[in-house]
Scaffold this motif. Structure first.
Motif, mmCIF file in Angstrom:
data_model
loop_
_atom_site.group_PDB
_atom_site.id
_atom_site.type_symbol
_atom_site.label_atom_id
_atom_site.label_comp_id
_atom_site.label_asym_id
_atom_site.label_seq_id
_atom_site.Cartn_x
_atom_site.Cartn_y
_atom_site.Cartn_z
ATOM 1 N N GLY A 1 48.170 37.099 58.003
ATOM 2 C CA GLY A 1 49.001 38.255 58.367
ATOM 3 C C GLY A 1 50.279 38.418 57.556
ATOM 4 N N PHE A 2 50.426 37.650 56.482
ATOM 5 C CA PHE A 2 51.612 37.811 55.620
ATOM 6 C C PHE A 2 51.244 38.611 54.367
ATOM 7 C CE2 PHE A 2 52.070 33.666 57.754
ATOM 8 C CZ PHE A 2 53.296 33.837 58.379
ATOM 9 N N THR A 3 52.264 39.071 53.645
ATOM 10 C CA THR A 3 52.013 39.676 52.332
ATOM 11 C C THR A 3 51.933 38.535 51.324
ATOM 12 O OG1 THR A 3 53.252 41.654 52.925
ATOM 13 C CG2 THR A 3 52.949 41.245 50.572
ATOM 14 N N PRO A 4 50.803 38.353 50.644
ATOM 15 C CA PRO A 4 50.738 37.219 49.713
ATOM 16 C C PRO A 4 51.755 37.321 48.579
ATOM 17 C CG PRO A 4 48.535 38.010 50.234
ATOM 18 C CD PRO A 4 49.495 39.008 50.811
ATOM 19 N N VAL A 5 51.834 38.517 47.933
ATOM 20 C CA VAL A 5 52.703 38.651 46.766
ATOM 21 C C VAL A 5 53.751 39.742 46.996
ATOM 22 C CG1 VAL A 5 52.788 39.176 44.284
ATOM 23 C CG2 VAL A 5 50.844 37.907 45.223
ATOM 24 N N ALA A 6 55.017 39.345 46.952
ATOM 25 C CA ALA A 6 56.100 40.329 47.024
ATOM 26 C C ALA A 6 56.260 40.908 45.624
ATOM 27 C CB ALA A 6 57.390 39.639 47.451
ATOM 28 N N HIS A 7 56.102 42.222 45.521
ATOM 29 C CA HIS A 7 56.179 42.830 44.193
ATOM 30 C C HIS A 7 56.961 44.138 44.261
ATOM 31 C CE1 HIS A 7 55.082 43.666 40.088
ATOM 32 N NE2 HIS A 7 54.506 44.805 40.397
ATOM 33 N N GLY A 8 57.583 44.462 43.152
ATOM 34 C CA GLY A 8 58.232 45.761 43.028
ATOM 35 C C GLY A 8 57.524 46.503 41.907
ATOM 36 N N LEU B 1 43.856 41.225 31.943
ATOM 37 C CA LEU B 1 44.100 42.520 32.605
ATOM 38 C C LEU B 1 43.366 42.589 33.942
ATOM 39 C CD1 LEU B 1 43.903 44.762 29.416
ATOM 40 C CD2 LEU B 1 45.811 44.830 31.047
ATOM 41 N N GLU B 2 42.149 42.044 33.961
ATOM 42 C CA GLU B 2 41.385 42.083 35.218
ATOM 43 C C GLU B 2 42.054 41.248 36.313
ATOM 44 O OE1 GLU B 2 37.542 41.067 33.656
ATOM 45 O OE2 GLU B 2 36.997 43.190 33.397
ATOM 46 N N ILE B 3 42.512 40.080 35.934
ATOM 47 C CA ILE B 3 43.186 39.215 36.917
ATOM 48 C C ILE B 3 44.473 39.878 37.405
ATOM 49 C CG2 ILE B 3 44.419 37.007 37.184
ATOM 50 C CD1 ILE B 3 42.281 35.719 35.448
ATOM 51 N N PHE B 4 45.205 40.437 36.448
ATOM 52 C CA PHE B 4 46.463 41.127 36.784
ATOM 53 C C PHE B 4 46.213 42.238 37.808
ATOM 54 C CE2 PHE B 4 48.906 44.957 35.269
ATOM 55 C CZ PHE B 4 50.125 44.629 35.827
ATOM 56 N N LYS B 5 45.181 43.016 37.566
ATOM 57 C CA LYS B 5 44.887 44.135 38.481
ATOM 58 C C LYS B 5 44.421 43.628 39.858
ATOM 59 C CE LYS B 5 43.991 48.633 39.219
ATOM 60 N NZ LYS B 5 43.772 49.831 38.454
ATOM 61 N N ARG B 6 43.731 42.489 39.833
ATOM 62 C CA ARG B 6 43.246 41.921 41.104
ATOM 63 C C ARG B 6 44.403 41.524 42.009
ATOM 64 N NH1 ARG B 6 39.523 36.684 40.783
ATOM 65 N NH2 ARG B 6 39.467 36.392 43.043
ATOM 66 N N ILE B 7 45.543 41.186 41.394
ATOM 67 C CA ILE B 7 46.696 40.748 42.208
ATOM 68 C C ILE B 7 47.200 41.895 43.089
ATOM 69 C CG2 ILE B 7 49.059 39.815 42.128
ATOM 70 C CD1 ILE B 7 48.402 38.564 39.423
ATOM 71 N N LYS B 8 46.977 43.141 42.618
ATOM 72 C CA LYS B 8 47.554 44.296 43.322
ATOM 73 C C LYS B 8 47.148 44.346 44.809
ATOM 74 C CE LYS B 8 48.550 49.110 42.817
ATOM 75 N NZ LYS B 8 48.070 50.415 42.404
ATOM 76 N N GLN B 9 45.890 43.964 45.083
ATOM 77 C CA GLN B 9 45.446 44.054 46.478
ATOM 78 C C GLN B 9 46.148 43.049 47.388
ATOM 79 O OE1 GLN B 9 41.249 42.378 46.764
ATOM 80 N NE2 GLN B 9 41.488 42.601 44.547
ATOM 81 N N TYR B 10 46.912 42.135 46.790
ATOM 82 C CA TYR B 10 47.659 41.158 47.590
ATOM 83 C C TYR B 10 49.130 41.534 47.731
ATOM 84 C CZ TYR B 10 43.400 38.540 47.027
ATOM 85 O OH TYR B 10 42.080 38.168 47.063
ATOM 86 N N THR B 11 49.474 42.742 47.287
ATOM 87 C CA THR B 11 50.847 43.226 47.475
ATOM 88 C C THR B 11 50.834 44.206 48.650
ATOM 89 O OG1 THR B 11 50.553 45.102 45.975
ATOM 90 C CG2 THR B 11 51.270 43.037 44.981
ATOM 91 N N ASP B 12 52.009 44.576 49.129
ATOM 92 C CA ASP B 12 52.033 45.465 50.308
ATOM 93 C C ASP B 12 52.170 46.931 49.879
ATOM 94 O OD1 ASP B 12 54.645 45.244 49.397
ATOM 95 O OD2 ASP B 12 55.459 45.722 51.363
#
Ligand code: BGC
Length: 421
Positions: free
Chosen positions: A179-186, A230-241
């Motif tokens: 239930g947490f946001t895995p990656v805090a991103h701006g 690039l693929e890994i980078f884009k995959r991270i997006k689903q772990y941001t809020d």
């Protein structure tokens, strides 16, 4: 004696108030920077304090915006209109671009008098010179390839600290499930690219990183390795809020500080925020190298250039500023607040926390091992036009639906080539 001293100061103050003599060493120093977050503001306040203690007047020229893009736009218009500030925060290869414009002051006299060549590591002094002459003074060395971790969130999620990208996604899934946001991103271009360069380094290693972001080799930029990154980078997006789009970096750091998020990819100016919030590394938060980059060090050196200005006062103010910035007292107190390490080799690390000590050891070791590399996202590896082209391609891909990594790599190559010629 008493009478004489009093008499003398009375004469001096009468002369001063009559405008017969000016305050011999005082000057107004206008300094452009983009240090407006909590930790950054505390750091720059130390510079102001030290200069004012020398009798100079600090004129703050702060232009908000992480990474400094807005500050650079404002600076250009001030210089073009013939009204440059005393000094400005300019870094990396951009110093060469400003040198080409012929608007910078030569700092060799103060650099020679103070022995900068001996005090600074070669990788730092090289960046500070234009055509063999000092034109900039360094305040620090930031490490960019850090992952900031909230250990309580990890513990509650049953996640382990990742050292590879596979482990990263395992941890991110657990944190999300808890239930947490895995990656805090701006979601701002410079933040997207800060995260992206970590992935490129982790996936491709230092030689690949250098080919892509220093040599701008089209084969590297368009390679399978780049496509994988690039693929890994884009995959991270689903772990941001959902609120990530446009968020400032320090607000993303705040999510890790207050336990909403598990991790953030960010340089160690983020540590300035943890420190300002009274948090302690190893207990409240952890600093670990981004996955796959344990032995590498992506550096980002903040520095100030001085503009060539007329008048003795201006020169004196610039000299005071340069001497103050290079003083061990300033390098210590500024970097304790800023999250970085001193640019000088001889400042004691005793008062620094474990993250800074690790950064310092890794900085020295990576220089020996040839794994010290310039940050693309922070203007250390290329000219600003090329950096802007990479930012555009990366951010466009990060936000686009349906664009493949292969297309994004091809876009990056053409954008870089267009920016170079
Ligand atoms: C600068 C840091 C600054 C950060 C966020 C980086 O490019 O080098 O000093 O704290 O941007 O604004």
């Amino acid at each position: 004696m008493m009478m004489k001293t009093l008499g003398l100061s009375a004469v001096l103050s009468a002369a001063l108030s009559a405008g017969l003599i000016g305050p011999a060493l005082a000057a107004e120093v206008e300094v452009l920077h983009w240090w407006t977050s909590g930790g950054e503001a505390k750091s720059v306040a130390e510079l102001k304090k030290m200069l004012e203690a020398k009798g100079d007047t600090w004129k703050d020229f702060a232009v908000a915006g992480g990474g400094g893009e807005s500050a650079m736009t404002v600076l250009k218009s001030r210089v073009v209109s013939g009204n440059p500030p005393t000094a400005a925060q300019i870094k990396g290869p951009s110093i060469q671009e400003w040198g080409d414009e012929g608007v910078l002051a030569n700092l060799d006299p103060v650099a020679e008098a103070e022995g900068w060549d001996k005090l600074l590591p070669g990788v730092v002094s090289e960046v500070m010179k234009y055509d063999g002459h000092y034109v900039a003074v360094p305040v620090n060395v930031h490490r960019v390839n850090w992952l900031w971790v909230n250990p309580q969130v990890f513990e509650k999620s049953g996640a382990e600290i990742p050292t590879t990208w596979d482990e990263f996604f395992v941890a991110a899934d657990k944190i999300k499930a808890a239930g947490f946001t895995p990656v805090a991103h701006g979601g701002q271009p410079w933040q997207d690219s800060t995260m992206f360069e970590d992935v490129v380094l982790g996936v491709g290693g230092v030689d690949f990183y250098r080919s892509a972001f220093v040599d701008l080799d089209a084969d590297a930029l368009n390679s399978d390795t780049m496509i994988e990154a690039l693929e890994i980078f884009k995959r991270i997006k689903q772990y941001t809020d959902e609120g990530a789009s446009g968020r400032d970096w320090n607000l993303a750091t705040a999510m890790v500080i207050n336990g909403k998020a598990g991790m953030q990819f960010m340089g160690d100016w983020a540590k300035g925020e943890f420190t300002a919030a009274g948090q302690v590394p190893g207990k409240d938060y952890l600093c670990v190298p981004a996955p796959g980059t344990t032995n590498d060090f992506t550096f980002n050196i903040d520095s100030f250039v001085m503009f060539s200005l007329s008048g003795d006062d201006a020169g004196k103010g610039q000299e005071n500023l340069a001497v103050t910035i290079m003083s061990p007292e300033f390098q210590e107190i500024f970097n304790l607040n800023k999250g970085s390490i001193p640019a000088r080799l001889d400042v004691s690390m005793d008062k620094f926390d474990d993250c800074a000590k690790k950064s310092n050891q890794d900085f020295i070791k990576s220089a020996e091992d040839n794994t010290l590399i310039p940050s693309m996202a922070h203007g250390m590896s290329t000219f600003s036009s090329v950096q802007g082209a990479i930012f555009d391609a990366v951010t466009q891909f990060y936000n686009a639906d349906g664009m493949t990594a292969k297309e994004a790599a091809a876009n990056m190559v053409s954008a870089v080539q267009a920016a170079r010629y």
